[in-house]
Motif scaffolding. Structure first.
Motif, short mmCIF file in Angstrom:
data_model
loop_
_atom_site.label_atom_id
_atom_site.label_comp_id
_atom_site.label_asym_id
_atom_site.label_seq_id
_atom_site.Cartn_x
_atom_site.Cartn_y
_atom_site.Cartn_z
N VAL A 1 -2.38 16.74 4.24
CA VAL A 1 -2.24 15.71 3.20
C VAL A 1 -1.44 16.32 2.04
CG1 VAL A 1 -3.50 14.20 1.59
CG2 VAL A 1 -4.45 14.69 3.86
N ILE A 2 -0.64 15.50 1.39
CA ILE A 2 0.13 15.95 0.22
C ILE A 2 -0.27 15.09 -0.97
CG2 ILE A 2 2.46 15.98 -0.79
CD1 ILE A 2 3.50 16.60 2.05
N MET A 3 -0.55 15.75 -2.08
CA MET A 3 -0.76 15.03 -3.34
C MET A 3 0.51 15.18 -4.17
SD MET A 3 -3.86 15.38 -6.15
CE MET A 3 -5.15 15.09 -4.95
N PHE A 4 0.83 14.16 -4.94
CA PHE A 4 2.03 14.23 -5.78
C PHE A 4 1.85 13.32 -6.98
CE2 PHE A 4 3.87 10.08 -4.73
CZ PHE A 4 3.16 9.75 -3.58
N ALA A 5 2.81 13.36 -7.90
CA ALA A 5 2.75 12.52 -9.10
C ALA A 5 3.79 11.42 -8.99
CB ALA A 5 3.02 13.36 -10.35
N ARG A 6 3.40 10.23 -9.41
CA ARG A 6 4.32 9.09 -9.42
C ARG A 6 4.35 8.51 -10.81
NH1 ARG A 6 4.19 4.67 -4.75
NH2 ARG A 6 5.53 6.30 -3.87
N GLU A 7 5.55 8.41 -11.38
CA GLU A 7 5.70 7.83 -12.71
C GLU A 7 6.33 6.46 -12.58
OE1 GLU A 7 6.25 10.40 -15.74
OE2 GLU A 7 6.67 8.89 -17.25
N THR A 8 5.76 5.49 -13.31
CA THR A 8 6.30 4.13 -13.23
C THR A 8 7.46 3.98 -14.20
OG1 THR A 8 4.60 3.42 -14.79
CG2 THR A 8 4.15 3.09 -12.44
N GLN A 9 8.26 2.97 -13.96
CA GLN A 9 9.52 2.77 -14.66
C GLN A 9 9.29 2.08 -16.00
OE1 GLN A 9 12.21 0.77 -12.10
NE2 GLN A 9 14.00 1.07 -13.41
N GLY A 10 10.16 2.36 -16.96
CA GLY A 10 10.19 1.57 -18.18
C GLY A 10 9.50 2.20 -19.36
N ALA A 11 9.56 1.49 -20.48
CA ALA A 11 9.03 2.01 -21.73
C ALA A 11 7.53 2.28 -21.67
CB ALA A 11 9.34 1.03 -22.87
N GLN A 12 6.84 1.50 -20.85
CA GLN A 12 5.39 1.72 -20.71
C GLN A 12 5.08 2.64 -19.54
OE1 GLN A 12 3.55 0.51 -23.17
NE2 GLN A 12 5.48 -0.32 -23.93
N GLY A 13 6.07 3.27 -19.00
CA GLY A 13 5.89 4.11 -17.81
C GLY A 13 4.80 5.14 -17.99
N ALA A 14 4.02 5.34 -16.93
CA ALA A 14 2.94 6.32 -16.97
C ALA A 14 2.85 6.99 -15.61
CB ALA A 14 1.61 5.64 -17.30
N SER A 15 2.30 8.19 -15.63
CA SER A 15 2.24 8.99 -14.41
C SER A 15 0.82 8.97 -13.84
CB SER A 15 2.65 10.43 -14.72
OG SER A 15 2.72 11.19 -13.54
N SER A 16 0.70 8.90 -12.53
CA SER A 16 -0.61 9.07 -11.90
C SER A 16 -0.43 9.80 -10.58
CB SER A 16 -1.31 7.73 -11.71
OG SER A 16 -0.42 6.76 -11.28
N LEU A 17 -1.57 10.22 -10.02
CA LEU A 17 -1.54 11.05 -8.82
C LEU A 17 -1.79 10.19 -7.58
CD1 LEU A 17 -3.54 14.16 -10.09
CD2 LEU A 17 -1.09 13.70 -10.21
N TYR A 18 -1.13 10.56 -6.51
CA TYR A 18 -1.28 9.89 -5.23
C TYR A 18 -1.45 10.93 -4.13
CZ TYR A 18 0.23 5.41 -7.17
OH TYR A 18 0.31 4.25 -7.90
N THR A 19 -2.05 10.48 -3.02
CA THR A 19 -2.03 11.31 -1.82
C THR A 19 -1.37 10.52 -0.70
OG1 THR A 19 -4.26 10.55 -1.23
CG2 THR A 19 -4.09 12.67 -2.36
N VAL A 20 -0.77 11.26 0.23
CA VAL A 20 -0.17 10.65 1.41
C VAL A 20 -0.33 11.64 2.56
CG1 VAL A 20 2.15 11.55 0.95
CG2 VAL A 20 1.88 9.42 2.27
N ASP A 21 -0.58 11.12 3.76
CA ASP A 21 -0.63 11.97 4.94
C ASP A 21 0.74 12.58 5.20
OD1 ASP A 21 -3.15 11.21 5.40
OD2 ASP A 21 -2.78 10.27 7.34
N VAL A 22 0.75 13.70 5.87
CA VAL A 22 2.03 14.30 6.23
C VAL A 22 2.78 13.39 7.21
CG1 VAL A 22 1.16 15.68 8.16
CG2 VAL A 22 3.06 16.54 6.76
N SER A 23 2.10 12.41 7.77
CA SER A 23 2.75 11.40 8.62
C SER A 23 3.46 10.34 7.80
CB SER A 23 1.71 10.71 9.49
OG SER A 23 0.82 9.98 8.66
N GLY A 24 3.16 10.27 6.48
CA GLY A 24 3.70 9.20 5.65
C GLY A 24 2.73 8.03 5.55
N ARG A 25 1.59 8.11 6.24
CA ARG A 25 0.61 7.01 6.19
C ARG A 25 -0.42 7.27 5.11
NH1 ARG A 25 1.38 7.77 11.65
NH2 ARG A 25 2.35 5.99 12.68
#
Lengths: 180, 439
Positions: free
Chosen positions: B395-419
């Motif tokens: 499994v891989i955890m990573f950070a995702r930031e949303t677009q725009g002036a109100q953009g904020a970052s949060s953490l996600y996980t995804v399988d190494v399969s992409g699922r």
């Protein structure tokens, strides 16, 4: 240096320091990004020390000379416009030897965090090298990179990114340890 | 009964393990190989409270269930469907009742609380063969640490069924973010892998970036602007005491990574327009320079055996990935697709490298073999970055930031399969995760 002049400079420095938070990363009022050199020059006699009309004031440096230069995406090359601004900065720093400068390099959000630290460092270094080439003593200058950590514009569009890809020359009152 | 449950961890593994598709007719087992996802139905009756600890028993059961279903490999059968009930940990299992509701695995447990101690016992059954899978086990800990007991049970269940080690009893160090984009406050924090038990390690007075756990999880290295300039700091997780690592005066140092033995680190030093990778022995402070040249060389990551280092460099004109020997030397470029590649992280299994890719205005988390072949992109968004591997490399955890002036970052996980892309719930914004070891 006369006492009043020293006092005025101190006041200017204190004013600049007082503005530290909102203006820290150049949010400011944005006036005179690359403003004409003559903007505050007409007010002989009526100059308020420390104001943007006072050619020896940090406000004059920030607003009239222009405290920042902008860069293209993922680049640290100085544009002709940037070089013109930096010529003005170099002249101001030569005339006002009681000031030091920290050059802050920044990147927009389109990049990975650590790469952007290195990219911001490159931009700050490009400015420093230019100022040194125009005769500013290296020991009056220091660089720091903030990468993408301190944008001044927060939209996710090129109009904002263009302003965030910047190097800001932040001046402060003081003398280098061993000024040349 | 044919019960092959094959789960894809991607073409890479499929190519590596072609024989797996032939497995069947055995004890309960999830083979992680090419195929269609069909989560294993698992029954987890509420653990039996043996000492009146029914709240604790219910909570622990819930977390065991969340751990297992959170992998995407298991589907929990609702309690209402159950025919049998488990009223005692030692009562015999009515396999027919569990087969009738199509349970393939059955997890039973019991919870005892004595003062501030909690003891959790569990058993795992293969319903179709009518046999216990492995032996019953028990874990003891403090009531405060009850979630860890649940994670340990779930790790055992996961491990016995998949044959892989688990990752639930692990922690993640990350950067907690609050405030608007142009005045964002950042502080280091640790949490359980699932976002529970957040503890802050630093104040938010200085910018902190990109922490990394030591291999044993006892220390964190990170970049802080405490001195006004980016410098590498090391912090002891136990008492949150930190110290700054030595650096050449006037230089900026950042992007620290522990060596596999935890006694040294790699980090980047900027001087002028140049950024290079250095290695430091933490005890002696001795350093050696591993890369040279005018390029930006940063974001290094050791292979798990310590023999090689993958890093990013723009020496070709844009950010790309390179592998070099651990002592430095001629690097080999491994990324050749369109776009820019950064933040490579070597899998703890040694088989893959995770990275951030930027292409055509989008960011991706991807994986490739260590020679650069078989690149696969697992995610796509406005801004994904900072991949980190679960201790088992699945499994891989990573950070995702949303677009725009109100953009904020949060953490996600995804399988190494992409699922199984999932958000990790944190109290505030979160970025720069680093997944620690299985405890």
């Amino acid at each position: 240096m006369t006492l009043p002049k020293t006092a005025a400079l101190l006041c200017a420095a204190l004013l600049a320091a007082a503005c530290t938070n909102p203006d820290r990363f150049g949010a400011g009022d944005g006036a005179g990004m690359n403003g004409g050199m003559g903007a505050g020059a007409g007010a002989n006699g009526g100059i308020v020390p420390g104001s943007a009309n006072d050619p020896q004031s940090p406000a004059y440096f920030n607003q009239t000379v222009g405290d920042r230069v902008l860069f293209a995406v993922d680049q640290s090359t100085l544009s002709p416009q940037a070089q013109q601004t930096l010529e003005g900065q170099a002249q101001w720093l030569q005339r006002n030897a009681d000031y030091l400068a920290v050059i802050e390099g920044h990147a927009d959000e389109q990049g990975t965090r650590e790469y952007n630290i290195a990219l911001g460092a490159r931009r700050a270094n490009a400015v420093m090298e230019f100022l040194v080439s125009r005769g500013v003593a290296p020991n009056r200058l220091r660089t720091v990179s903030y990468g993408k950590e301190r944008p001044i514009e927060i939209c996710s569009e090129e109009s904002c990114y263009a302003k965030n890809r910047r190097a800001v020359t932040v001046i402060s009152f003081g003398t280098a340890g061993a000024t040349s | 009964m044919r019960r092959l449950i094959s789960l894809c961890l991607g073409l890479v593994l499929a190519a590596a393990l072609p024989m797996m598709a032939a497995a069947q007719d055995g004890p309960l087992r999830i083979d992680i190989t090419e195929g269609v996802i069909e989560p294993v139905p698992v029954a987890i009756p509420s653990f039996v409270p043996e000492n009146g600890a029914s709240d604790m028993a219910a909570q622990i059961t819930r977390v065991v269930g969340e751990d297992l279903t959170g992998t995407g490999l298991f589907r929990r059968i609702p309690q209402e469907a159950f025919i049998s009930s488990i009223s005692s940990f030692s009562s015999p299992i009515q396999y027919a009742d569990w087969r009738a509701i199509n349970a393939q695995a059955l997890v039973t447990g019991a919870v005892t609380v004595e003062g501030s101690q909690v003891i959790v016992k569990f058993r795992l059954y293969d319903v179709f063969t009518g046999q216990e899978l492995g032996e019953g086990m028990q874990f003891a800990g403090t009531t405060d640490g009850w979630r860890r007991m649940a994670h340990k049970v779930a790790d055992q269940v996961y491990s016995r069924i998949t044959g892989e080690s688990g990752y639930f009893d692990s922690r993640v160090v990350f950067v907690s973010e609050s405030g608007p984009k142009d005045q964002r406050a950042k502080r280091l924090a640790v949490m359980d892998y699932d976002g529970a038990n957040v503890q802050y390690l630093t104040g938010s007075g200085s910018i902190v970036l990109a922490p990394r756990f030591s291999p044993s999880g006892d220390r964190v290295i990170y970049t802080s602007y405490e001195t006004g300039s980016p410098r590498v700091h090391v912090l002891s997780v136990g008492d949150t005491q930190s110290r700054i690592l030595p650096a050449q005066a006037g230089s900026m140092s950042f992007a620290p990574r522990f060596t596999p033995n935890g006694q040294g680190l790699l980090y980047s030093v900027n001087e002028g327009s140049n950024t290079d990778i250095y290695r430091m022995d933490m005890a002696s402070g001795q350093t050696s320079q591993l890369t040279t040249g005018p390029a930006i060389d940063t974001a290094p990551s050791f292979s798990p055996d310590g023999s090689r280092i993958v890093f990013e460099s723009d020496r070709s004109g844009s950010q790309q990935l390179y592998v070099m020997p651990a002592g430095g030397g001629e690097p080999t470029r491994i990324s050749f697709g369109p776009g820019r590649y950064g933040t490579p992280v070597w899998s703890p299994r040694g088989d893959l490298i995770a990275f951030t890719k930027q292409n055509a205005g989008r960011f991706h988390i991807g994986v490739m073999r260590v020679d650069g072949s078989e690149e696969r992109l697992l995610t796509a968004s406005f801004l994904d970055e900072s991949p980190t591997w679960a201790p088992n490399g699945r499994v891989i955890m990573f950070a995702r930031e949303t677009q725009g002036a109100q953009g904020a970052s949060s953490l996600y996980t995804v399988d190494v399969s992409g699922r199984n892309l999932k958000r990790v719930t944190t109290p505030d914004g979160a970025s720069d995760p680093s997944w620690g070891p299985l405890q």
